[in-house]
Design an enzyme around this catalytic site. Structure first.
Site, PDB file in Angstrom:
ATOM      1  CD  GLU A 215      13.009   3.757   8.292  1.00  0.00           C
ATOM      2  OE1 GLU A 215      12.914   4.583   9.239  1.00  0.00           O
ATOM      3  OE2 GLU A 215      13.009   4.068   7.111  1.00  0.00           O
TER       4      GLU A 215
ATOM      5  CD  GLU B 233      10.087  11.959  12.190  1.00  0.00           C
ATOM      6  OE1 GLU B 233       9.071  11.303  12.487  1.00  0.00           O
ATOM      7  OE2 GLU B 233      11.023  11.495  11.510  1.00  0.00           O
TER       8      GLU B 233
ATOM      9  CB  CYS C  75      12.557   8.707   8.824  1.00  0.00           C
ATOM     10  SG  CYS C  75      13.394   7.657   7.633  1.00  0.00           S
TER      11      CYS C  75
ATOM     12  CE  LYS D  82      -1.829   2.709   3.023  1.00  0.00           C
ATOM     13  NZ  LYS D  82      -1.961   4.050   2.402  1.00  0.00           N
TER      14      LYS D  82
END
Lengths: 281, 474
Positions: B255, B386, B289, B181
């Site tokens: 991850e 983040e 990331c 996906k």
């Protein structure tokens, strides 16, 4: 686990045996449970660990982790080999706790096998990576940190979960299944130059203490090998997801601890760190 | 600063259909129940195409196709699976210009990045894992490695095709089949990849693509016939997936997010460090990331370094992603822009000092000027959370021990950077950083042979290299 006769033989008229008190093993010391609770296991009063004991054990394991991981791999191997020597030296005591000679042999041999991995696992699990550019690039395994372990029954089972955790530089909080065997093994650690806090052992009911460890933010990995109930294992795994702990799930069938364990029990508790540096004049 | 004439890449190399179905069992098919959604060009807000939203029944069909394909695919000799992957790698190279333009259109990233970073790495990844397919017994995971089965894979929008390659290449090499996906805002390159699979004559069902939003991903992750789940995305969603998978026995790799420290010592070559800092936080609009989002600079050189950094930032060109001169493209979505804007406002409210170069932003589309915050403390939200945008938080330190302490003071542990001329310091600091990738005197380097993945709440498992195979082998 049934014990061989603990009563002194009646022919000796005067001397009464000095019994051992089974306490917890935290930070290299043998405290009672802070809760003051005990339970009876095979005729002995054994410490019944509480949530606070579990938290104290995590503090001890965290405090010991950097020093243990920072010791040279050679040194860790030497210390672990010493553990095997000390288990061997306590054959009679483990036998009195119902550990068969075959199981003891297997446990000592397993421990020696793991001790030898201390300075080899990094070469097998890591190495240079041939990247497409002028870079030095190397991957090396590192301990994940503090590991909480629900241990399976028996000495061989216990050794099979503790050794892979600590040989890789992790420190451990172990919820023991067989209290006397586990605390006797703790006495081995305490006399084998294993730094205090590297292995911490709690006796009692893991169903009571394990959820606190599974949700503890300063625990990095959770080994559920000794959890027998599927639903409890799933619940603990869900709790571990809160801080994304690494989880070793219990096997679906019976585990043959005498079989070659392979690398997985160690690599499941290792991180891979990859370092890049440019090459140039 | 020199003025550059616009140098736009032609978008005519990409031919888009008005609408796209799901790719199931080797054929495109409309969703049976989920309806459709639109994907837009974030640089212009123009609708690029309408895409099917997969519902539970659609996900079930895709998993069923992957299950049927698994037997024959895993039974193929590794050398034959390898040749399919080599074919895919070659077709990607042949179509790389088209795919790079497509990626920039749908994602907003500058064409020079999609052309020079994303696409070459995508092809290289398929080449790398193609070569493993017939060598699995030598990978160190036992003498008789077996595939796991059907892999359900959910990927993010920051490197759409590259993340697809990271997921699909090792899965297929190891003999698994996949249902993937792509992210809701960047579904197109995965659908073009489906066409690549058709050109390669990959057997139907080996790769299935289901488009949709978060609920489509949730159906996939929870599907009982999925044996292995792989996810790249936020730590928050990763936690949720770990909870869903708990107790099912499904294998899982994650991850997740990061808040990397980029540590500059006083002996670092300033100009190189500045390039590394700029690359670390402004590459791909900071939608990375492993972005170096916390600059830790040694106090004695902080002034000089920041002056130099600001001068460099003033030369960054923000604008049309298809312009070959563009350094910083569009923010991927309105929602992401809102998050970056909100956290940046909080940075100012909490007392950090904000600075951006003078920078004209296009009127339409989603844009955010490159921004730095100085005077940031470890308690500030912009130092802890983040941001996933072109926003850098600057902190200072005096000793290596303080730098290490601050660098590790985060629940994340994905990456870190070290800048110093002293080799022994690099090695000592690298040893102490709790991060899966450490770049010393460089940053944001990626390679199919190099394992990538995090410590702590940045997830578990590794992608890339020999290590990346482990997630797909029983």
């Amino acid at each position: 686990m049934p014990k061989t006769s603990k009563a002194a033989t009646v022919s000796e008229p005067t001397r009464l045996a000095v019994r051992k008190t089974y306490k917890l093993y935290i930070g290299g010391k043998f405290p009672r449970s802070e809760s003051g609770r005990t339970f009876v296991a095979d005729g002995d009063n054994v410490a019944l660990a509480s949530r606070k004991d579990a938290r104290d054990a995590v503090v001890a394991a965290r405090a010991a982790q950097a020093g243990w991981a920072g010791a040279t791999a050679y040194n860790r191997g030497q210390v672990l080999y010493r553990v095997a020597e000390m288990v061997e030296a306590r054959r009679a005591e483990f036998a009195a706790l119902g550990v068969s000679g075959d199981e003891l042999n297997a446990a000592v041999d397993r421990w020696v096998w793991y001790a030898g991995w201390s300075d080899k696992i990094a070469q097998v699990a890591g190495g240079a990576n041939p990247v497409a550019g002028p870079f030095f690039n190397i991957s090396a395994p590192e301990p994940t940190g503090v590991v909480a372990i629900v241990a399976p029954a028996g000495l061989l089972g216990l050794v099979s979960v503790i050794a892979p955790a600590v040989v890789t530089g992790n420190t451990a909080v172990v919820l023991a299944a067989d209290p006397q065997i586990a605390i006797t093994l703790a006495e081995v650690f305490a006399t084998s130059d294993v730094p205090g806090g590297v292995v911490n052992i709690l006796t009692g009911r893991y169903a009571e203490t394990a959820p606190w460890l599974a949700a503890h933010a300063d625990v990095n990995a959770l080994d559920l090998t000794g959890v027998e109930h599927r639903e409890l294992a799933a619940e603990l795994e869900r709790a571990a997801a809160g801080t994304l702990k690494r989880v070793i799930r219990p096997a679906t069938g019976a585990v043959d601890f005498s079989a070659d364990p392979g690398l997985k029990p160690m690599t499941a508790l290792l991180e891979t760190k990859t370092v890049w540096h440019p090459k140039g004049y | 600063m020199f003025e550059y004439a616009p140098a736009p890449e032609s978008r005519s190399v990409v031919s888009l259909d008005a609408s796209y179905g799901l790719f199931i069992d080797g054929a495109f098919d409309p969703a049976k129940e989920g309806g459709t959604f639109k994907t837009v060009n974030p640089a212009t807000e123009e609708v690029l195409a309408e895409v099917a939203a997969a519902g539970p029944e659609d996900v079930d069909r895709a998993v069923g196709a992957a299950r049927r394909a698994f037997g024959p695919w895993s039974a193929l000799p590794g050398a034959e699976r390898a040749k399919y992957l080599f074919r895919i790698a070659r077709i990607i190279q042949e179509r790389s210009r088209e795919l790079a333009v497509l990626e920039s259109l749908d994602n907003g990233k500058p064409i020079k990045e999609s052309r020079d970073v994303d696409l070459p790495l995508v092809a290289a990844h398929f080449f790398y894992y193609a070569g493993w397919a017939d060598k699995l017994a030598y990978a160190g995971f036992g003498p008789d490695p077996r595939p796991i089965g059907v892999a359900g894979q959910v990927i993010p929008w920051n490197f759409p095709l590259l993340m697809l390659a990271w997921k699909i290449a090792p899965a297929l090499a190891a003999g698994n089949t996949v249902v993937l996906k792509p992210a809701e805002t960047t579904p197109l390159s995965a659908l073009f990849f489906a066409d690549v699979c058709r050109q390669a004559e990959l057997p139907p069902g080996v790769v299935n693509i289901v488009t949709g939003a978060g609920d489509t991903g949730a159906y996939l992750v929870a599907h009982p016939d999925v044996d292995k789940v792989a996810f790249t995305g936020s730590t928050e969603v990763g936690r949720e997936i770990a909870r869903t998978v708990a107790g099912t026995g499904k294998r899982l790799t994650l991850e997740l997010g990061g808040k990397a420290a980029n540590i500059v010592f006083d002996d670092a070559p300033i100009d190189q460090a500045v390039e590394g800092i700029v690359n670390g936080i402004f590459f791909n609009q900071g939608h990375v990331c492993c972005a170096g989002s916390r600059l830790l600079v040694q106090e004695s050189v902080a002034g000089e370094l920041l002056d130099s950094l600001k001068r460099r930032m003033a030369t960054l060109r923000v604008g049309d992603p298809l312009d070959k001169n563009t350094d910083i493209g569009a923010i991927n979505s309105a929602a992401q822009l809102a998050r970056i804007t909100e956290l940046s406002e909080i940075g100012g409210q909490e007392g950090a000092e904000r600075w951006s170069p003078a920078c004209e932003l296009p009127e339409r589309g989603f844009w955010f000027a490159p921004t730095i915050f100085t005077g940031v403390t470890q308690a500030h939200r912009i130092a802890r959370e983040e941001i996933f945008g072109p926003v850098l938080s600057v902190l200072t330190f005096r000793t290596p021990a303080e730098a290490i302490e601050k660098a590790n003071n985060t629940p994340y542990g994905l990456s870190a950077g070290i800048w110093t001329e002293k080799g022994s310091r690099i090695l000592a600091v690298a040893d102490k950083l709790r991060a899966g990738v450490v770049w010393a005197n460089t940053f944001n380097k990626f390679d199919p042979a190099s394992p990538f993945g995090g410590y702590k709440e940045s997830g578990y498992g590794r992608e890339g290299g020999r290590h990346g195979l482990e997630a797909y082998l029983a």
